[in-house]
Design a protein around this motif. Structure first.
Motif, short mmCIF file in Angstrom:
data_model
loop_
_atom_site.label_atom_id
_atom_site.label_comp_id
_atom_site.label_asym_id
_atom_site.label_seq_id
_atom_site.Cartn_x
_atom_site.Cartn_y
_atom_site.Cartn_z
N LEU A 37 -30.10 47.66 115.96
CA LEU A 37 -30.31 46.23 116.23
C LEU A 37 -31.57 45.73 115.51
O LEU A 37 -32.40 45.04 116.08
N GLY A 38 -31.73 46.13 114.25
CA GLY A 38 -32.93 45.77 113.47
C GLY A 38 -32.82 44.39 112.86
O GLY A 38 -32.21 43.48 113.43
N ASN A 39 -33.43 44.21 111.68
CA ASN A 39 -33.47 42.89 111.03
C ASN A 39 -32.08 42.29 110.86
O ASN A 39 -31.88 41.10 111.08
N SER A 97 -35.86 51.29 118.57
CA SER A 97 -37.05 50.43 118.57
C SER A 97 -37.11 49.54 119.81
O SER A 97 -36.14 48.84 120.13
N SER A 156 -23.75 49.51 107.55
CA SER A 156 -24.92 49.98 106.83
C SER A 156 -24.57 50.14 105.34
O SER A 156 -23.40 50.31 105.00
N VAL A 159 -22.59 44.63 103.90
CA VAL A 159 -22.69 43.17 103.82
C VAL A 159 -23.55 42.71 102.67
O VAL A 159 -24.41 43.44 102.17
N GLY A 177 -28.09 38.97 103.33
CA GLY A 177 -29.45 39.14 103.85
C GLY A 177 -29.62 38.66 105.28
O GLY A 177 -28.65 38.35 105.98
N PHE A 226 -35.50 40.76 100.83
CA PHE A 226 -34.80 42.05 100.74
C PHE A 226 -35.83 43.06 100.21
O PHE A 226 -36.23 42.99 99.04
N LYS A 259 -33.37 52.22 97.47
CA LYS A 259 -32.34 53.06 98.11
C LYS A 259 -30.97 52.79 97.49
O LYS A 259 -30.23 53.70 97.14
P1 NAD Z 1 -33.86 47.75 109.86
O1 NAD Z 1 -34.72 48.91 109.56
O2 NAD Z 1 -34.49 46.43 110.17
O3 NAD Z 1 -32.87 48.09 111.09
C1 NAD Z 1 -32.29 49.35 111.31
C2 NAD Z 1 -32.38 49.64 112.79
O4 NAD Z 1 -31.73 50.89 113.04
C3 NAD Z 1 -33.82 49.78 113.30
O5 NAD Z 1 -34.03 48.88 114.37
C4 NAD Z 1 -33.92 51.25 113.77
O6 NAD Z 1 -34.74 51.41 114.90
C5 NAD Z 1 -32.45 51.54 114.07
N1 NAD Z 1 -32.13 52.95 114.09
C6 NAD Z 1 -32.49 53.92 113.22
N2 NAD Z 1 -31.94 55.11 113.58
C7 NAD Z 1 -31.22 54.85 114.69
C8 NAD Z 1 -30.43 55.66 115.55
N3 NAD Z 1 -30.26 56.96 115.31
N4 NAD Z 1 -29.83 55.08 116.60
C9 NAD Z 1 -29.98 53.76 116.85
N5 NAD Z 1 -30.74 52.94 116.08
C10 NAD Z 1 -31.34 53.49 115.02
O7 NAD Z 1 -32.87 47.61 108.60
P2 NAD Z 1 -31.96 46.34 108.21
O8 NAD Z 1 -32.71 45.46 107.27
O9 NAD Z 1 -31.36 45.79 109.45
O10 NAD Z 1 -30.84 47.09 107.33
C11 NAD Z 1 -29.80 47.85 107.93
C12 NAD Z 1 -28.79 48.21 106.84
O11 NAD Z 1 -28.30 47.02 106.24
C13 NAD Z 1 -29.40 49.06 105.72
O12 NAD Z 1 -28.46 50.04 105.35
C14 NAD Z 1 -29.62 48.04 104.60
O13 NAD Z 1 -29.59 48.62 103.31
C15 NAD Z 1 -28.47 47.08 104.84
N6 NAD Z 1 -28.69 45.70 104.33
C16 NAD Z 1 -29.88 45.07 104.59
C17 NAD Z 1 -30.06 43.77 104.12
C18 NAD Z 1 -31.37 43.03 104.37
O14 NAD Z 1 -31.56 41.95 103.77
N7 NAD Z 1 -32.24 43.51 105.23
C19 NAD Z 1 -29.04 43.12 103.40
C20 NAD Z 1 -27.83 43.79 103.19
C21 NAD Z 1 -27.67 45.10 103.67
#
Ligand code: NAD
Length: 296
Positions: free
Chosen positions: A8-10, A32, A94, A120, A123, A238, A245
């Protein structure tokens, strides 16, 4: 329909909020505390493991940093595949390598659990607005089922092919994006050094053949594109480490099929250097700093 949302991150936090706004029941798990707190405030039901969340669910959605986290959540000791009923659906959004999701889908298939990849584009802004593009890898029937859930979080839901095809689309898109951002940065920095007003240069590029998303929507030169990270110190975008990665995933996949990745390899080193300089969390458009004199 009950949903378990893991990660449940960003991105995941905002996607889960859109499911809740649509009136769906969402059980969530994250490591988190901050992520958990936002989820609870939005009306989600917090669980203490992926397994506990999945026990209540017909559909599991995961949005995790990298392949090792996805493997742990699906196949680990507290993994969701050990508790889901046959007929359940799992959607991993992911960005990871195509092979990992294929391997997990194989384990799922032995238990009658349907698994698809749906990375996805769009962003955090798209995640919040519910306008993400989902690139789905699955058979036709699973795609139709996944679409009924994904439509609450996205605008474009594209069927790319069998399991893994969504990840292939995502890593190829980001390979192009990483290269095009470096190209725009190089051109903008050269133009400025040669004495043209960056606004005038961007105006020409964006109405000429150099135009692309990186020049128009997310120009790396400050204050060219409205609301772009360049205008706020390259924050809230981003992250360079995520672009790094994704380029690594493209290079790894290319190695498996012996396909040359020439420009991708070069820009990967540039983003690597940017991370080493302490900019891993800045938006990847900060790559323009590689072309500018160091700030005093
Ligand atoms: P983030 O780090 O904000 O969120 C990931 C979450 O996963 C964190 O809150 C972390 O605590 C949690 N987590 C890690 N291990 C875990 C586990 N074992 N069990 C439960 N929770 C766990 O990352 P994000 O920006 O949300 O990105 C997530 C995915 O989306 C990545 O693969 C990224 O490449 C992809 N993505 C991100 C964006 C962007 O703009 N941020 C855009 C497209 C794709």
């Amino acid at each position: 329909m009950n949903i378990a949302f893991i990660g449940l991150g960003n991105m995941g936090g905002k996607m889960a909020q859109n499911l809740l706004k649509s009136g769906l029941t969402v059980y969530g798990f994250d490591l988190s505390e901050v992520a958990i707190q936002h989820f609870t405030e939005a009306g989600g039901i917090v669980c203490d493991s992926p397994q506990a969340a999945a026990q209540h669910a017909d559909v599991v959605i995961s949005m995790l940093p990298a392949a090792k986290h996805v493997k742990e959540v699906y196949l680990g000791e507290n993994g969701v595949l050990s508790v889901l009923k046959a007929g359940s659906l799992c959607i991993d959004s992911s960005t990871i390598d195509p092979q990992t999701i294929k391997d997990i889908a194989e384990v799922g298939a032995e238990k009658g659990i349907k698994i698809c990849d749906a990375p996805v584009s769009g962003g955090t802004i798209g995640a919040q607005a519910g306008t993400l593009t989902f690139m789905v890898g699955s058979d036709d029937a699973v795609f139709e089922q996944a679409k009924t859930v994904l439509q609450h979080m996205g605008k474009n839901i594209v069927h790319c092919g069998d399991v893994g095809a969504g990840q292939i689309a995502k890593i190829c898109n980001n390979l192009i994006l990483g290269i095009s951002m470096a190209a725009v940065a190089e051109g903008m920095a050269l133009g400025a050094k040669l004495g043209i007003d960056p606004q005038a240069l961007a105006g020409v590029v964006n109405s000429s053949s150099g135009r692309c998303w990186s020049s128009e929507v997310c120009n790396p030169w400050p204050d060219i594109s409205a609301n772009a990270p360049a205008g706020r110190g390259y924050t809230d975008g981003f992250a360079t480490q995520l672009m790094l990665k994704d380029l690594g995933l493209a290079i790894e996949a290319a190695g498996q099929v012996k396909q040359p990745i020439l420009l991708g390899g070069l820009v990967q080193q540039m983003y690597q250097q940017l991370c080493l300089q302490g900019n891993a969390h800045l938006d990847f458009s900060s790559i323009i700093q590689q072309y500018l004199p160091p700030q005093a």
